[in-house]
Design a protein around this motif. Structure first.
Motif, PDB file in Angstrom:
ATOM      1  N   THR A 294     -39.515  37.569  70.312  1.00 50.14           N
ATOM      2  CA  THR A 294     -38.991  38.570  69.393  1.00 50.14           C
ATOM      3  C   THR A 294     -37.498  38.394  69.146  1.00 50.14           C
ATOM      4  O   THR A 294     -36.925  39.077  68.293  1.00 50.14           O
ATOM      5  CB  THR A 294     -39.230  39.982  69.958  1.00 50.14           C
ATOM      6  N   ARG A 295     -36.890  37.449  69.865  1.00 52.52           N
ATOM      7  CA  ARG A 295     -35.441  37.260  69.780  1.00 52.52           C
ATOM      8  C   ARG A 295     -35.103  35.847  70.233  1.00 52.52           C
ATOM      9  O   ARG A 295     -35.725  35.309  71.150  1.00 52.52           O
ATOM     10  CB  ARG A 295     -34.755  38.288  70.692  1.00 52.52           C
ATOM     11  N   LEU A 296     -34.126  35.226  69.594  1.00 54.54           N
ATOM     12  CA  LEU A 296     -33.675  33.900  70.013  1.00 54.54           C
ATOM     13  C   LEU A 296     -32.892  34.036  71.312  1.00 54.54           C
ATOM     14  O   LEU A 296     -31.918  34.788  71.385  1.00 54.54           O
ATOM     15  CB  LEU A 296     -32.798  33.278  68.927  1.00 54.54           C
ATOM     16  N   ARG A 297     -33.309  33.289  72.332  1.00 55.89           N
ATOM     17  CA  ARG A 297     -32.701  33.435  73.658  1.00 55.89           C
ATOM     18  C   ARG A 297     -32.037  32.161  74.155  1.00 55.89           C
ATOM     19  O   ARG A 297     -31.548  32.116  75.284  1.00 55.89           O
ATOM     20  CB  ARG A 297     -33.772  33.898  74.656  1.00 55.89           C
ATOM     21  N   GLU A 298     -32.012  31.119  73.328  1.00 55.36           N
ATOM     22  CA  GLU A 298     -31.400  29.850  73.725  1.00 55.36           C
ATOM     23  C   GLU A 298     -30.962  29.098  72.475  1.00 55.36           C
ATOM     24  O   GLU A 298     -31.472  29.349  71.378  1.00 55.36           O
ATOM     25  CB  GLU A 298     -32.396  29.001  74.506  1.00 55.36           C
ATOM     26  N   PRO A 299     -30.024  28.166  72.601  1.00 58.16           N
ATOM     27  CA  PRO A 299     -29.598  27.392  71.436  1.00 58.16           C
ATOM     28  C   PRO A 299     -30.737  26.521  70.895  1.00 58.16           C
ATOM     29  O   PRO A 299     -31.609  26.075  71.642  1.00 58.16           O
ATOM     30  CB  PRO A 299     -28.459  26.522  71.987  1.00 58.16           C
ATOM     31  N   VAL A 300     -30.730  26.289  69.597  1.00 64.07           N
ATOM     32  CA  VAL A 300     -31.695  25.407  68.942  1.00 64.07           C
ATOM     33  C   VAL A 300     -30.933  24.484  67.997  1.00 64.07           C
ATOM     34  O   VAL A 300     -29.756  24.704  67.695  1.00 64.07           O
ATOM     35  CB  VAL A 300     -32.753  26.211  68.159  1.00 64.07           C
ATOM     36  N   ASP A 301     -31.620  23.444  67.533  1.00 62.93           N
ATOM     37  CA  ASP A 301     -30.973  22.522  66.597  1.00 62.93           C
ATOM     38  C   ASP A 301     -30.869  23.121  65.195  1.00 62.93           C
ATOM     39  O   ASP A 301     -29.899  22.872  64.477  1.00 62.93           O
ATOM     40  CB  ASP A 301     -31.761  21.210  66.536  1.00 62.93           C
ATOM     41  N   ALA A 302     -31.889  23.858  64.801  1.00 64.87           N
ATOM     42  CA  ALA A 302     -31.910  24.416  63.451  1.00 64.87           C
ATOM     43  C   ALA A 302     -32.817  25.630  63.393  1.00 64.87           C
ATOM     44  O   ALA A 302     -33.731  25.780  64.206  1.00 64.87           O
ATOM     45  CB  ALA A 302     -32.384  23.362  62.443  1.00 64.87           C
ATOM     46  N   VAL A 303     -32.554  26.490  62.420  1.00 69.32           N
ATOM     47  CA  VAL A 303     -33.364  27.681  62.188  1.00 69.32           C
ATOM     48  C   VAL A 303     -33.738  27.736  60.705  1.00 69.32           C
ATOM     49  O   VAL A 303     -32.862  27.609  59.837  1.00 69.32           O
ATOM     50  CB  VAL A 303     -32.606  28.976  62.554  1.00 69.32           C
ATOM     51  N   PHE A 304     -35.014  27.935  60.444  1.00 72.23           N
ATOM     52  CA  PHE A 304     -35.457  28.262  59.085  1.00 72.23           C
ATOM     53  C   PHE A 304     -35.572  29.777  58.985  1.00 72.23           C
ATOM     54  O   PHE A 304     -36.213  30.419  59.823  1.00 72.23           O
ATOM     55  CB  PHE A 304     -36.819  27.633  58.777  1.00 72.23           C
ATOM     56  N   VAL A 305     -34.947  30.339  57.974  1.00 71.66           N
ATOM     57  CA  VAL A 305     -35.038  31.779  57.722  1.00 71.66           C
ATOM     58  C   VAL A 305     -36.005  31.971  56.568  1.00 71.66           C
ATOM     59  O   VAL A 305     -35.704  31.618  55.423  1.00 71.66           O
ATOM     60  CB  VAL A 305     -33.658  32.387  57.388  1.00 71.66           C
ATOM     61  N   THR A 306     -37.181  32.528  56.872  1.00 75.36           N
ATOM     62  CA  THR A 306     -38.240  32.595  55.869  1.00 75.36           C
ATOM     63  C   THR A 306     -38.808  34.007  55.730  1.00 75.36           C
ATOM     64  O   THR A 306     -39.968  34.175  55.355  1.00 75.36           O
ATOM     65  CB  THR A 306     -39.364  31.604  56.222  1.00 75.36           C
ATOM     66  N   VAL A 307     -38.005  35.008  56.023  1.00 72.82           N
ATOM     67  CA  VAL A 307     -38.413  36.390  55.785  1.00 72.82           C
ATOM     68  C   VAL A 307     -38.182  36.729  54.314  1.00 72.82           C
ATOM     69  O   VAL A 307     -37.541  35.976  53.577  1.00 72.82           O
ATOM     70  CB  VAL A 307     -37.615  37.370  56.670  1.00 72.82           C
ATOM     71  N   LYS A 308     -38.704  37.866  53.884  1.00 73.05           N
ATOM     72  CA  LYS A 308     -38.407  38.363  52.545  1.00 73.05           C
ATOM     73  C   LYS A 308     -36.957  38.847  52.491  1.00 73.05           C
ATOM     74  O   LYS A 308     -36.389  39.291  53.488  1.00 73.05           O
ATOM     75  CB  LYS A 308     -39.345  39.514  52.184  1.00 73.05           C
ATOM     76  N   GLN A 309     -36.361  38.758  51.308  1.00 73.89           N
ATOM     77  CA  GLN A 309     -34.996  39.244  51.132  1.00 73.89           C
ATOM     78  C   GLN A 309     -34.878  40.706  51.554  1.00 73.89           C
ATOM     79  O   GLN A 309     -33.872  41.117  52.141  1.00 73.89           O
ATOM     80  CB  GLN A 309     -34.589  39.102  49.664  1.00 73.89           C
TER      81      GLN A 309
END
Length: 292
Positions: free
Chosen positions: A61-76
């Protein structure tokens, strides 16, 4: 790579499944119920392009560690609340690719995630979440456009099966998509019809809106013409529906302001008259009980 997908719905779920199938580590960020389903069952995709397959993903339910990339694909309409799942101090300088409709979200993301590399993105695909973790991909294409050269990352996406192109003008990336999406979304939603019905039964209205939107898009930096947009409309499968139309049918919030409102605001800013588009926005709002 380790990648996160904020909002594993139709588009986000398809991307997450393709990347996981290509053996990347994928973390889907969603609500409790969806996260529980994804942990247990993974993502199940039924695709005209890729076939039917299931991909195992992580979910939280929440980002808890670093990642290389994030896609944001929710509705505006859900962006502000969804971004609470991505703490800026955890995300750091990761690449963030928003695949949202409209043009206003880049400023929101850069304000909320100041250390991240926000890269404009646009996707052309028809994909729907039929249930948590269940994705129906009904278009024979998945075309992703990025507004910055990302080298290895772009190649990772191609190897996962995405048709990726790269441009160096983020405004053109966003307006190129919106120039097609706005007429498509507004007309299919207003007339409660697929694109084939719109282009045959409401062609005069389609032509009027294309003229207006193309002029606004050119002012916004996209090299589009009404003739080019019409050619695209005439080539796509006649049964295609817009995501706004599907949301209206399901009684969900509409991205009317992000799509139609963005055209009207940009038209006013550039001194371009948009009466046909304004009428459509008002009619969609009235017919669906939404606020324009």
């Amino acid at each position: 790579m380790t990648l996160a997908v904020l909002g594993p719905g139709g588009v986000g779920g398809l991307i997450a499944a393709l990347l996981a199938r290509a053996e990347h580590r994928v973390i889907c960020l969603a609500g409790d119920r969806t996260a529980d389903v994804l942990r247990q069952d993974g993502l199940r995709v039924d695709s005209e392009q890729y076939g039917a397959f299931t991909a195992a993903v992580e979910a939280d339910t929440r980002l808890r560690e670093p990642v290389d990339a994030v896609f944001v694909t929710v509705k505006q309409t859900a962006l502000d609340e969804a971004l609470d799942r991505v703490p800026p101090d955890v995300l750091g300088a990761a690449v963030v690719v928003p695949l949202l409709n409209g043009v206003d979200h880049l400023a929101v993301l850069r304000r909320r995630l100041p250390s991240a590399q926000i890269v404009a993105g646009a996707i052309r695909v028809e994909a729907t979440r039929t249930a948590p973790g269940r994705i129906a991909h009904t278009s024979p294409f998945t075309q992703l456009e990025l507004g910055a050269p990302l080298g290895e990352f772009a190649e990772v996406l191609r190897q996962a099966g995405l048709d990726v192109s790269v441009r160096d003008n983020e405004s053109a990336v966003l307006w190129d998509k919106l120039a097609f999406l706005a007429p498509f979304a507004l007309l299919t939603t207003r007339h409660r019809a697929d694109v084939g019905t719109v282009r045959s039964g409401h062609r005069a209205e389609l032509l009027a809106v294309l003229d207006e939107v193309a002029a606004v898009a050119r002012a916004g930096g996209a090299p589009v013409t009404a003739e080019g947009l019409l050619s695209l409309f005439d080539r796509i499968p006649e049964t295609m529906k817009s995501s706004m139309q599907r949301d209206a049918e399901a009684g969900l919030p509409l991205e009317l302001d992000a799509i139609g409102g963005a055209v009207l605001r940009a038209g006013a800013a550039h001194g371009i008259a948009t009466p046909a588009t304004a009428r459509l926005v008002a009619e969609v709002a009235q017919s669906t009980g939404r606020v324009a």
